[in-house]
Motif scaffolding. Structure first.
Motif, PDB file in Angstrom:
ATOM      1  N   GLU A  40       0.828  -1.206   0.000  1.00 48.83           N
ATOM      2  CA  GLU A  40       0.000   0.000   0.000  1.00 48.83           C
ATOM      3  C   GLU A  40       0.864   1.258   0.000  1.00 48.83           C
ATOM      4  OE1 GLU A  40      -4.196  -1.211   2.105  1.00 48.83           O
ATOM      5  OE2 GLU A  40      -2.478  -0.874   3.444  1.00 48.83           O
ATOM      6  N   THR A  45      -1.644   4.095  -2.012  1.00 54.35           N
ATOM      7  CA  THR A  45      -3.105   4.015  -1.953  1.00 54.35           C
ATOM      8  C   THR A  45      -3.513   2.938  -0.964  1.00 54.35           C
ATOM      9  OG1 THR A  45      -5.122   3.886  -3.269  1.00 54.35           O
ATOM     10  CG2 THR A  45      -3.400   2.321  -3.823  1.00 54.35           C
ATOM     11  N   GLN A  46      -4.700   3.069  -0.434  1.00 57.56           N
ATOM     12  CA  GLN A  46      -5.240   2.072   0.476  1.00 57.56           C
ATOM     13  C   GLN A  46      -5.952   1.009  -0.351  1.00 57.56           C
ATOM     14  OE1 GLN A  46      -7.855   3.659   3.457  1.00 57.56           O
ATOM     15  NE2 GLN A  46      -8.128   1.691   4.466  1.00 57.56           N
ATOM     16  N   VAL A  49      -9.980  -2.010   3.479  1.00 54.32           N
ATOM     17  CA  VAL A  49     -10.623  -1.395   4.624  1.00 54.32           C
ATOM     18  C   VAL A  49     -10.524  -2.438   5.722  1.00 54.32           C
ATOM     19  CG1 VAL A  49     -12.787  -0.531   5.584  1.00 54.32           C
ATOM     20  CG2 VAL A  49     -12.205  -0.067   3.196  1.00 54.32           C
ATOM     21  N   LYS A  56     -11.845  -5.806   3.748  1.00 53.48           N
ATOM     22  CA  LYS A  56     -12.642  -5.589   2.535  1.00 53.48           C
ATOM     23  C   LYS A  56     -11.789  -4.779   1.578  1.00 53.48           C
ATOM     24  CE  LYS A  56     -16.798  -6.840   4.224  1.00 53.48           C
ATOM     25  NZ  LYS A  56     -17.544  -7.954   3.811  1.00 53.48           N
ATOM     26  N   THR A  58     -10.974  -1.941  -1.094  1.00 57.79           N
ATOM     27  CA  THR A  58     -11.449  -0.624  -1.513  1.00 57.79           C
ATOM     28  C   THR A  58     -11.689  -0.680  -3.024  1.00 57.79           C
ATOM     29  OG1 THR A  58      -9.220   0.171  -1.951  1.00 57.79           O
ATOM     30  CG2 THR A  58     -10.094   0.534   0.275  1.00 57.79           C
ATOM     31  N   GLU A  59     -12.199   0.392  -3.592  1.00 56.37           N
ATOM     32  CA  GLU A  59     -12.368   0.440  -5.055  1.00 56.37           C
ATOM     33  C   GLU A  59     -11.012   0.273  -5.743  1.00 56.37           C
ATOM     34  OE1 GLU A  59     -15.106   0.503  -6.986  1.00 56.37           O
ATOM     35  OE2 GLU A  59     -16.231   0.251  -5.117  1.00 56.37           O
ATOM     36  N   ASN A  60      -9.990   0.941  -5.216  1.00 58.20           N
ATOM     37  CA  ASN A  60      -8.637   0.771  -5.775  1.00 58.20           C
ATOM     38  C   ASN A  60      -8.160  -0.659  -5.601  1.00 58.20           C
ATOM     39  OD1 ASN A  60      -8.464   3.428  -6.593  1.00 58.20           O
ATOM     40  ND2 ASN A  60      -7.341   4.103  -4.783  1.00 58.20           N
TER      41      ASN A  60
END
Length: 100
Positions: A40, A45-46, A49, A56, A58-60
């Motif tokens: 990351e 970017t993350q 979550v 879970k 993320t969108e990325n």
């Protein structure tokens, strides 16, 4: 970033848990967690979550999972790139031997 880290990421994303993924990968959970945090940081970017007992994407993370899965499939195909060529140019011959 290396192929091993990408394979770790796919396993964590699939399992939804660092503990379960670490068990399947035969590595310690802290080591796997460090790999994910470093990934990351490298991507800036993350990807996950973090919840109390699960992760879970993320969108990325979802986008990165799709790309990573394709990369791993492509690398696997490259590992076997010459297998068919060698088989065609060097056919296997069998000699059957019997005895009485």
């Amino acid at each position: 970033m290396n192929l091993t880290t990408l394979e770790y990421f796919v396993q964590v994303a699939t399992e939804g848990s660092l503990t379960k993924a670490a068990d399947k990968l035969f590595i310690s959970q802290p080591t796997l967690s460090r790999h994910m945090k470093n990934l990351e940081a490298e991507l800036n970017t993350q990807l996950f979550v973090r919840q109390s007992h699960s992760l879970k994407l993320t969108e990325n993370g979802i986008t990165f999972l799709k790309a990573t899965t394709k990369v791993i499939q492509d690398v696997d195909a490259l590992k076997h790139f010459f297998d068919q060529h060698q088989t065609a140019s060097n056919p296997t011959h069998y000699l059957n031997v019997g005895y009485l």
